[in-house]
Design an enzyme around this catalytic site. Structure first.
Site, PDB file in Angstrom:
ATOM      1  N   CYS A 112       7.539   2.565   0.932  1.00 21.85           N
ATOM      2  CA  CYS A 112       7.012   1.806  -0.557  1.00 21.85           C
ATOM      3  C   CYS A 112       6.826  -0.017   0.310  1.00 21.85           C
ATOM      4  O   CYS A 112       6.245  -0.824  -0.641  1.00 21.85           O
ATOM      5  CB  CYS A 112       7.872   1.733  -1.698  1.00 21.85           C
ATOM      6  SG  CYS A 112       7.691   3.538  -2.500  1.00 21.85           S
ATOM      7  N   HIS A 272       6.526  -3.130  -6.856  1.00 19.01           N
ATOM      8  CA  HIS A 272       5.857  -2.450  -6.802  1.00 19.01           C
ATOM      9  C   HIS A 272       6.125  -1.605  -7.381  1.00 19.01           C
ATOM     10  O   HIS A 272       6.816  -2.002  -8.320  1.00 19.01           O
ATOM     11  CB  HIS A 272       7.138  -1.695  -5.425  1.00 19.01           C
ATOM     12  CG  HIS A 272       7.316   0.178  -4.800  1.00 19.01           C
ATOM     13  ND1 HIS A 272       5.846   0.249  -4.618  1.00 19.01           N
ATOM     14  CD2 HIS A 272       8.462   1.222  -4.984  1.00 19.01           C
ATOM     15  CE1 HIS A 272       6.169   1.436  -4.688  1.00 19.01           C
ATOM     16  NE2 HIS A 272       7.167   1.735  -4.939  1.00 19.01           N
ATOM     17  N   ASN A 302       2.847   5.739  -8.848  1.00 18.32           N
ATOM     18  CA  ASN A 302       3.422   5.747  -7.489  1.00 18.32           C
ATOM     19  C   ASN A 302       2.488   5.902  -6.388  1.00 18.32           C
ATOM     20  O   ASN A 302       2.520   6.568  -6.029  1.00 18.32           O
ATOM     21  CB  ASN A 302       5.312   5.455  -7.724  1.00 18.32           C
ATOM     22  CG  ASN A 302       4.916   4.933  -6.002  1.00 18.32           C
ATOM     23  OD1 ASN A 302       4.602   4.651  -5.463  1.00 18.32           O
ATOM     24  ND2 ASN A 302       6.884   4.812  -6.303  1.00 18.32           N
TER      25      ASN A 302
END
Ligand code: ACO
Length: 346
Positions: A112, A272, A302
């Site tokens: 990520c 994020h 996500n």
């Protein structure tokens, strides 16, 4: 030498998977997912689509926004944890599909945190090599390909998507399509984003907190690894939650401190997108009000390293970013890895 993001693009697959649909697959419900994560739906790529396909469409949009053709790209960096194949690099598939010159193309694995990691590498390459003028950085993942659809604690979180940026040096002329020198407006309304600073970190002691246990050289694929569902995304959600709030807060404070800025001077926080409660906790710690925080996870979940460039692209295309504003992007992911990038629109 100042380095700029010259154009952005994103690709989200067309298929929407809602919480209600998920609750027919695993023991969960829309209310739990919305209140515990902030996610309402996510996008899922088709069986035929691989990560490089998502990256390809995001790249075309970024090139278009930067008013550049694929032939002007000097390096391709693809940040992915779901490569089309373990090797060769997904960046090579992308290079072939974009029909670029025989330029270097490589993948990087920072989960990520792929966006700040890639931005740092792009900036260093541009600063150190006078022949390198434009870098295509794409963060793309088909997370649905590694999602355990029997694990309710992780399958509700993940989605597929890609975000791309063109990173370039300043002495650009009309020939290479600088937005200011081109007719019409780029999708970013003629803005370019100067990279002020990038701060990265990693702590391999947390490697077991988010991982795909098998399929590498430690545990090659075998009937046993398949049976034990070790080719899927696994996470210790509670520990990751705690770590990410702490580390993203510290990382933001450090990059602000070393640039002599206060959080109050940040016009847009682009974190994020893993869990709305993580984002709220970080924003609260920094005292950045919700209207300055970019949110996409309600619609896309996500998407790993792609969340930040997708949110950046969305904010630019929606005209939410004005000239002279400061942006702070913040990432945290498997590794453990983390990173922040400070940007200013010009
Ligand atoms: N639906 C209903 N109940 C659920 C679900 C679900 N989808 N998932 C878990 N639960 C249950 C649990 O079983 C548990 O039940 P129990 O108390 O009977 O045991 C209860 O809900 C609470 O579980 P917790 O794990 O404490 O739930 P929490 O509030 O921590 O939320 C979550 C879990 C969403 C995973 C959260 O911990 C989280 O977001 N963690 C961070 C994720 C993250 O940041 N990932 C980033 C890395 S991804 C990358 O790098 C690619």
């Amino acid at each position: 030498m100042p380095i700029f993001i010259r154009g952005t693009g994103a690709c989200l697959p067309g298929k929407v998977l809602t919480n209600d649909e998920l609750s027919r697959r695993v023991d969960t419900n829309d209310e739990w997912i919305r209140t515990r994560t902030g996610i309402r739906e996510r996008r899922i790529a088709s069986e035929e689509e691989a990560s490089s396909d998502l990256c390809y469409h995001a790249s075309l949009r970024a090139l278009e926004a930067a008013r550049l053709g694929p032939e002007t790209i000097d390096l391709i960096l693809v940040a992915t944890i779901t490569p089309d194949t373990p090797f060769p690099a997904t960046a090579c598939y992308l290079q072939q599909r974009l029909d670029c010159r025989p330029i270097p193309a490589l993948d990087l694995n920072a989960a990520c945190s792929g966006f700040p990691y890639g931005l740092h590498l792009a900036r260093q390459c541009l600063s150190g090599d006078p022949h390198c003028r434009h870098i295509l950085l794409v963060c793309g993942d088909k997370m649905s390909s590694v999602t355990d659809w029997q694990d309710r604690s992780s399958c509700v979180l993940l989605g597929d998507g890609a975000g791309a940026v063109i990173v370039g040096r300043p002495e650009d002329s009309a020939e290479d399509g600088h937005p200011e020198n081109s007719a019409g407006k780029s999708s970013s309304e003629g803005l370019r984003l100067r990279i002020i600073d990038v701060l990265l970190g990693a702590d391999g002691r947390g490697a077991d907190l988010i991982l795909m246990p098998a399929g590498g050289s430690r545990r090659p694929a075998s009937p046993q690894t398949l049976e034990q569902r070790e080719h899927f995304f696994r996470m210790d959600g509670r520990r990751v939650f705690r770590e990410s709030v702490q580390v993203m807060g510290e990382c933001a404070e450090e990059i602000l401190r070393r640039n002599g800025l206060s959080a109050g001077e940040i016009d847009h926080l682009i974190p994020h997108q893993a869990n709305i409660r993580i984002i709220d906790a970080v924003a609260q710690r920094l005292q950045i009000p919700p209207d300055r925080v970019a949110i996409t996870l309600d619609r896309y979940g996500n998407t790993s390293g792609a969340t930040i460039p997708i949110a950046l692209d969305e904010a630019l295309r929606a005209g939410r970013i004005a000239r002279g504003e400061k942006l702070l992007t913040l990432a945290f992911g498997a590794g453990l890895t983390w990173g922040a990038a400070l940007l200013q629109s010009e």
